[in-house]
Structure formats: structure tokens, C-alpha cells
Design an enzyme around this catalytic site. Structure first.
Site, mmCIF file in Angstrom:
data_model
loop_
_atom_site.group_PDB
_atom_site.id
_atom_site.type_symbol
_atom_site.label_atom_id
_atom_site.label_comp_id
_atom_site.label_asym_id
_atom_site.label_seq_id
_atom_site.Cartn_x
_atom_site.Cartn_y
_atom_site.Cartn_z
ATOM 1 N N GLU A 84 -10.965 24.927 -15.797
ATOM 2 C CA GLU A 84 -9.862 24.139 -15.113
ATOM 3 C C GLU A 84 -9.793 24.272 -13.795
ATOM 4 O OE1 GLU A 84 -6.673 24.523 -17.999
ATOM 5 O OE2 GLU A 84 -7.288 22.813 -19.075
ATOM 6 N N ARG B 72 -11.724 35.017 -21.434
ATOM 7 C CA ARG B 72 -11.304 33.479 -22.252
ATOM 8 C C ARG B 72 -12.553 32.601 -22.406
ATOM 9 N NH1 ARG B 72 -7.034 30.323 -20.431
ATOM 10 N NH2 ARG B 72 -6.089 30.058 -22.500
ATOM 11 N N ASP C 181 -7.691 22.217 -27.896
ATOM 12 C CA ASP C 181 -6.734 22.893 -27.294
ATOM 13 C C ASP C 181 -5.248 22.891 -27.790
ATOM 14 O OD1 ASP C 181 -5.240 24.236 -25.041
ATOM 15 O OD2 ASP C 181 -5.045 22.308 -23.822
ATOM 16 N N GLU D 149 3.109 23.626 -26.675
ATOM 17 C CA GLU D 149 2.814 22.745 -25.711
ATOM 18 C C GLU D 149 2.594 21.314 -26.147
ATOM 19 O OE1 GLU D 149 -0.548 24.071 -23.596
ATOM 20 O OE2 GLU D 149 -0.824 22.250 -22.724
HETATM 21 C C1 GCV Z 1 -2.930 27.967 -18.534
HETATM 22 C C2 GCV Z 1 -4.341 23.857 -21.740
HETATM 23 C C3 GCV Z 1 -3.030 23.896 -20.646
HETATM 24 C C4 GCV Z 1 -2.967 24.653 -19.473
HETATM 25 C C5 GCV Z 1 -3.483 25.903 -19.773
HETATM 26 C C6 GCV Z 1 -4.918 25.984 -20.183
HETATM 27 C C7 GCV Z 1 -5.457 27.132 -20.576
HETATM 28 O O1 GCV Z 1 -5.353 23.066 -20.578
HETATM 29 O O2 GCV Z 1 -2.587 22.635 -20.653
HETATM 30 O O3 GCV Z 1 -1.685 24.419 -18.878
HETATM 31 O O4 GCV Z 1 -3.493 26.909 -18.620
HETATM 32 O O5 GCV Z 1 -4.890 25.283 -21.593
HETATM 33 O O6 GCV Z 1 -5.376 27.496 -21.741
HETATM 34 O O7 GCV Z 1 -6.060 27.997 -19.709
#
Ligand code: GCV
Length: 718
Positions: free
Chosen positions: A274, A307, A347, A375
Site C-alpha cells: 500500500e 508483515r 483484509d 474496521e
Molecule cells: C494500516 C487495510 C487498512 C489500512 C491498513 C492496512 C494494513 O488496508 O484499510 O488502513 O493500513 O490494511 O493492514 O496495513
């Protein structure tokens, strides 16, 4: 510091319930968590700020038993107890709390008080031995340095960086105490989308203050690091993990940290994910990056949580990518690296199959990452007890080492010589008075800690413990409220994403439905995941006709998922694209089954309100009202989700909503307007168009006000 209050009974209000009198408890904002019912028997203050003094003080203040409590660090190490385990020895007139270390005795003290609070103290002589399953029982805070919290729904970050290091909030110690009471012993205090500033001398001084406060409670600080820190703050022109200057930067930085924080835990890293920088920026692998950091930490006993949450916009199936990238690296990571894997392959959806990676990397120290913050499960607006979700993952058999090699067994290290083991949870904590935004969300903090200590505990046992300590042990309260909590995850699945549907939420804040949404990135588009069309719905991940993701699982999981006949129906649309008139096991068509599952979810959410109203005499007014208001909202949100998803899918199925389901209260067009308000529709594919809005990571306040007007059919008065 806000003191942990004694259980005050407000005598004024006596209510008659089911023929018996119940004394109404005094109001509370919920700040005292699961310590709420601890009755203070003395005002003793700890002799010093050491683990030993804190352990003794907890007993002095809260132990009500007649038996004397002796707290004992064993002279001769008992290997069976390890570093953190403890033994409670009950004999006549005496309880002894024994451990190899002071922190072990503190865990023992909290264990003893828990038994007291849950009416579970043994009647006669007995020895209870407790040893945690995981060495690191970690929290991940997604807290930014400006005090916003990514995917946080409970106010601002606890860490007041502007005030630190000079001014210290009492909340820091309360936080450490709460964590120790459930066995959490590691905390990565900043967001994995990390700002390199945290590693500057100025911030490290602030971090040191937190670490000093946490230390007596056995809580080690970790830092999330930005892989590009050598460039951002080190003045280098590269962050290539194999460049000697970069290697030296991390060695020096690590030495600087340990000089300030001798028990520093290590680094948590989100790399090449990301938009975060990582070793692949320089043609290196995840192992190259992780090992370079591991080497810097090794002399001090630190570890790397690296991760595996990686995916690339162009790939055919996001669910396969963690395995695609990490399986070839199996065996290449240093001993002090743990690869941190989310429970599912996408996710943190309300239901996912396990990440196949758990069954594919026998030579890697794998650790599980779960999300405590909600989330995708209604933020802190919805009551969802998450332990059943996590437990489902832990108990799933990977079959990697034959039958019984569950995710729990694999991550606990049962099949590895290297016994390093860890588990992580993305916290739901902020500076809200009640810490978690929703009074009932505190259970997820509690349950995470208890699960990290003992993955064998059942959801029911943990809910029972939490309710007794936080609310009431009265069976008239306990049973119905516990049942409601135990069901709540499945209910959430039913009204949000049933039968294996996933990622069909509004993509902006991940709150509310958005099955019609598209994005310039196909893998952020709900349509990419449900693939609804006239021919059916669901993501074909079979080997013969789909992405082939089923083949990433070991047998017999692979063929069970691959075959539509044997695939569990609660994951059907995860693995298969299914015609609307497909006959389900109960004889209904897929369409009717979908409608009825949503209906059950709505009815259950409505029922929560009734159950809670019956619990009213046992709950103080403040928490009662707060929870009731949220439960009403939750039931209305369930209606909204159902209307949006079913009306949208109906444009493809052309089938009616069955008569025994609630009729829709809004039209699809009305509900799509809500979506448009959230996020402008964008063409699919390609790079983010110029001027296209960034994905906001915090909900904007208006998102919560967008709920279309709904009445609850079974409770029209609400
Ligand atoms: C910390 C998802 C969430 C992001 C998060 C990401 C991750 O995409 O929407 O906000 O970012 O996971 O676990 O790194």
C-alpha cells in the site's frame, strides 16, 4: 490518576425485576474496564514503582479472601513455568503465587483476582498452573504522530506526543496495568504506515518515557518503522538493505534505541505494501530487508515482526499474493524474524478462510495478526464480539504437518525447533473515556489478551469472565447478554457479508454498504470481489475455471474448497461464482438463501435491543443508555446494508425478495446517492487519476450521519 473505583451501589434506585429486587449500580463512564467490580479493601499505595511492589499492592488493595497471599519468585527455576508462567497454590489458610520472575508473579496476582471476581476460587486445596502459549502477545497501534488513529474509532491516540516527555498522562500507567492484567506484553505504539520521525532523537526521548512506565507491567515497546528512514532521516541517498551505509544506519539507530530502552522489543515492518517503501524498491526480497534489521537487533535480543500483508493492483487475485511472495522465501529468514500474517488472505473481513500462508511456510516463524478495531465490522457503532472470529482461524486445520496442525499449533511453534512465537492484535483503543468507543468493544481488548495467553479458551468462557468483572454476575443478566455477545459475530456476517461475500462495503471509510462501487484500482472495487452479473454472484477461485487460489491450501482443504458441493456454505461466494437459482443444501435457491440470511441478521440485531432492555436493572444508567442507543443504530444499519446489497443484486437476479422478509424501506437509487456522497465514482483500472481523492483512513464525522431514515419493523416506536 483516575482511581479504580470501588463498586458503589446507588441505594436510591431499587427496581423490581421478575419478582426480585435489584439494586441499580452507580453510573460509570466505563473507564475502569474489567476492573469495574473490584472492590477496594484498602488504600495502600505501592512501596515503589517496581513489578514486585505493584503485585503486592494489587493484593493489598483488592484481595478479599481470608487466606493470606504469599507472592514468591522461585529460588530455583521451574522450567515448566518459563519466563511468564505462574502457579497458584491453594492450601489451608494460604495462597501462594509462584513464578520464575517478578512479572510471572504479577500475572499470577491478576489471575488470582480474576478467579475472585468470577466466583471461581477453588474450595479446597488445589494447584493451578498457567503458562502462556505465545512468547510475544503484542498490540499494534495504528497511531499517527499527529494523534489521529488509522482505522481508530475511539478518539485520538493515547500518546500525547506534544506533551511528552515532560508531561506524563496517568492513562499510560492505566493502559499498562490493563494489558498486564490480561497478559499482553508487547506494544508497537505507532502506525505501520510509519512516519520515520519516530526514530529521531527527539521522539525516542518521548518513547523512552512510555517504555519506563510500561516496564514494571512487563510491557515491551516496539516501533513500526518506515523502511525508507535512512533516506528520510538519515541523510542517505538510498535505503537499500544490502548497502553497507544503510546497514550501518540501522545498527547505529538500534544501538541508540537500546541505550535509552534496554528492554526494547524490536521492529514491526510494513514493507512494499500500500505504497510503503521496502526492499523490493531496490530489487531485494522481504528476507533481505527483514534479515538486515534482525541482524541489527540480534545482539540485544530484539525481534522483527515483518508483515506479509502485500498485494499488487495488477494481480488477478489479491487473496493469493501473500503466499505468492512469501512461500518462495521460506527458510530464508533469520531466527529472530517472525512473519506476521493476517488471519485471512484479503483484509480483516467479517469472515474469511484462513490465509493459506499458515500452511505453506514450514521453515518460517509465522505469527497471526488479528484486528481488534472493527474496521469492517461496524466501527465502534456496532456491538460485535470478535473472539469467535479469531478462534475460528486459530482452530482451522492447515494440515501442513498432518491432521491437527491448526493455525494455533503452527503459530505457537509446535512444529518448529525455534520456539520463538508471537501473536498481534491491531488495537481498538483511543482517548475516549471508555477507551474503545463502544462500552461493549472493551470485550475485544480483554478477549484478545486472554486468547494470546491461552488460545484454547472458548468464546463463552472469556465472555463470561468479562461480563462478571465489567457488569454483573447475576444470572438474569449474564446468560442473555452472554448469548447475545456469542452470537454477535455471526449476526454481523449475516447482515453485512453473508455466504462468503467480502469487500462489498463502501470503500471510503469501510463503513456501510457499497456493492455498486468501482475504483481506479480494481482490487479496491467491491465489484471485483462479488462479480455479480446475470449469471450469478461470487469470486471463482477454483482451479479449473477461476484464479486457482484453492490450490494454495493443503489437502483436504484444497479440494473441499474447490468443489462447490463440499465448500462450506458460509464461504461459498468466496470460492465460487454461483448462479442465482443454485440449490443450497436446505433446498432454497441461492437468492432466497441470501435474502433469508440478511433477514436473520436484521432480526437478531433488532432482538439485541430487546435483550438489552431486559438487562437494564443490572446496568448503571450511563452505560445502559450508551449501549442502547448504539444497538438501535446497529439494527437500523443492518436494514440499510440489506436493502443496499439485495436491491443492487436484484438488478442482476431479477428475483423478488421473499414475502417472509422485510420489504425494502428505500430504493436502490436513494441508497446509491448515499454512496455517491461518500466517494466519487471512478473508472476502473490504471493509476490514481489526477485529482482523485486519496482514501481517507479515518472516518469523517459525516459518514456516521449518512444513515438513511429507517424504522425497525419489529419496533416501529424506535
Ligand atoms: C494500516 C487495510 C487498512 C489500512 C491498513 C492496512 C494494513 O488496508 O484499510 O488502513 O493500513 O490494511 O493492514 O496495513
Amino acid at each position: 490518576m483516575k482511581s479504580f473505583k470501588t463498586f458503589v451501589i446507588a441505594s436510591a434506585l431499587i427496581l423490581a425485576v421478575s419478582g426480585c429486587k435489584v439494586e441499580k449500580p452507580a453510573d460509570t463512564d466505563g473507564h475502569d474496564l474489567w476492573f469495574h467490580n473490584l472492590e477496594q479493601v484498602s488504600d495502600a499505595t505501592p512501596a515503589s514503582y517496581t513489578t514486585e511492589a505493584i503485585a503486592q499492592n494489587e493484593i493489598d488493595r483488592f484481595w478479599k479472601g481470608k487466606a493470606a497471599v504469599e507472592i514468591k519468585v522461585l529460588d530455583k527455576q521451574d522450567d515448566a513455568l518459563g519466563r511468564d508462567g505462574y502457579r497458584l497454590v491453594f492450601s489451608s489458610g494460604k495462597v501462594s503465587v509462584e513464578a520464575n520472575t517478578a512479572i510471572g508473579t504479577l500475572y499470577g496476582v491478576y489471575g488470582l483476582l480474576r478467579l475472585q471476581q468470577t466466583d471461581a476460587l477453588p474450595k479446597g486445596s488445589k494447584t493451578i498452573t498457567e503458562v502462556p502459549a505465545y512468547e510475544y502477545r503484542a498490540f499494534n497501534h495504528w497511531d499517527n504522530l499527529n494523534r489521529s488513529v488509522e482505522r481508530g474509532y475511539a478518539g485520538k491516540s493515547l500518546w500525547n506526543w506534544d506533551e511528552l516527555p515532560d508531561k506524563v498522562s496517568p492513562v499510560y500507567q492505566e493502559y499498562a496495568r490493563a494489558n498486564a492484567s490480561v497478559g499482553i506484553n508487547a506494544t508497537a505504539i505507532n502506525n505501520v504506515n510509519a512516519n520515520a520521525q519516530i526514530l529521531t532523537p527527539e521522539y525516542l526521548q518521548k518513547v523512552k518515557v512510555l517504555a519506563d512506565i510500561f516496564r514494571p507491567y512487563g510491557l515491551k515497546v516496539f516501533l513500526s518503522l518506515n523502511f525508507a528512514a535512512p533516506k528520510h532521516i538519515g541523510g542517505l541517498d538510498t535505503s537499500d538493505p544490502l548497502d553497507p551505509k544503510v546497514v550501518q544506519f540501522w545498527k547505529d539507530k538500534t544501538a541508540e534505541i537500546y541505550a535509552l530502552i534496554p528492554d526494547f522489543g524490536g521492529y514491526l515492518v510494513k514493507a512494499n505494501s500500500e505504497g510503503q517503501s521496502g526492499p523490493q524498491d531496490y530489487g531485494r526480497t522481504h528476507a533481505d530487508g527483514a534479515n538486515m534489521l534482525a541482524d541489527a537487533l540480534a545482539p540485544y535480543g530484539g525481534v522483527v515482526f515483518w508483515r506479509a500483508f502485500v498485494y499488487d493492483a495488477q494481480a488477478e487475485d489479491r487473496a493469493m499474493q501473500a503466499s505468492d511472495e512469501f512461500v518462495p522465501l521460506d527458510g530464508q529468514f533469520r531466527d529472530n524474524v517472525l512473519v506476521q500474517v493476517k488471519n485471512g488472505p484479503i483484509d480483516f473481513q467479517p469472515r474469511e478462510p484462513i490465509s493459506p500462508l499458515f500452511g505453506q511456510a514450514p521453515k518460517t516463524n509465522l505469527m497471526l495478526e488479528v484486528q481488534i478495531t472493527q474496521e469492517y465490522l461496524g466501527h465502534s457503532k456496532h456491538m460485535v464480539y470478535l473472539h469467535p472470529l479469531w478462534k475460528e482461524c486459530l482452530d482451522t486445520d492447515t494440515y501442513e504437518f498432518g491432521k491437527g496442525s491448526t493455525v494455533a499449533a503452527v503459530t505457537e511453534g509446535k512444529y518448529r525447533d525455534n520456539k520463538l512465537s508471537a501473536i498481534s492484535g491491531v488495537t481498538n483503543i483511543g482517548d475516549d473515556a471508555n477507551w474503545c468507543g463502544h462500552q461493549m468493544a472493551q470485550i475485544n481488548w480483554y478477549a484478545y489478551g486472554r486468547m494470546a495467553w491461552n488460545p484454547d479458551l472458548s468464546s463463552d468462557e472469556i465472555a463470561d469472565e468479562w461480563l462478571r468483572q465489567t457488569f454483573s454476575s447475576d444470572p438474569k443478566f449474564l446468560k442473555p447478554v452472554k448469548d447475545m455477545l456469542n452470537r454477535s459475530r455471526e449476526v454481523n456476517v449475516s447482515y453485512e457479508m453473508p455466504l462468503g461475500l467480502h469487500h462489498i462495503m463502501a470503500s471510503n471509510a469501510h463503513f456501510g454498504p457499497g456493492p455498486w462501487e468501482t475504483s481506479y484500482r480494481k482490487d479496491w472495487s467491491p465489484q471485483f470481489y462479488h462479480k455479480a452479473g446475470p449469471d450469478g454472484v461470487g469470486f471463482d477461485r477454483t482451479v479449473a475455471t477461476g484464479s486457482g487460489a484453492t490450490a494454495q491450501y493443503n489437502e483436504p482443504l484444497a479440494s473441499t474448497y474447490d468443489n462447490i458441493e463440499t465448500c462450506p456454505e458460509n464461504l461459498l461466494l468466496w470460492f465460487h461464482h454461483v448462479p442465482w437459482d443454485y440449490k443450497m443444501k436446505d433446498g432454497q435457491t441461492l437468492w432466497n438463501e441470501l435474502c433469508h440470511t440478511y433477514q436473520k441478521g436484521i432480526e437478531a440485531a433488532e432482538e439485541y435491543v430487546r435483550i438489552w432492555e431486559k438487562a437494564e436493572p443490572y446496568v448503571d444508567n450511563q452505560r445502559y443508555q450508551e449501549v442502547r442507543t448504539k444497538l438501535i443504530r446497529q439494527a437500523k444499519d443492518a436494514m440499510w446494508w440489506r436493502d443496499a446489497v439485495i436491491l443492487y443484486f436484484q438488478t442482476f437476479s431479477n428475483m423478488p425478495i421473499p414475502d417472509d422478509c422485510y420489504p425494502a424501506q428505500h430504493t436502490l437509487e436513494e441508497l446509491q446517492q448515499v454512496g455517491v456522497f461518500r466517494r466519487p465514482q471512478m473508472p476502473q483500472g490504471g493509476a490514481r487519476p489526477q485529482g482523485a481523492p486519496q482514501m481517507p483512513r479515518q472516518p469523517r464525522p459525516e459518514i456516521y450521519d449518512m444513515l438513511p431514515d429507517y424504522t425497525l419493523p419489529s419496533m416501529p416506536e424506535l
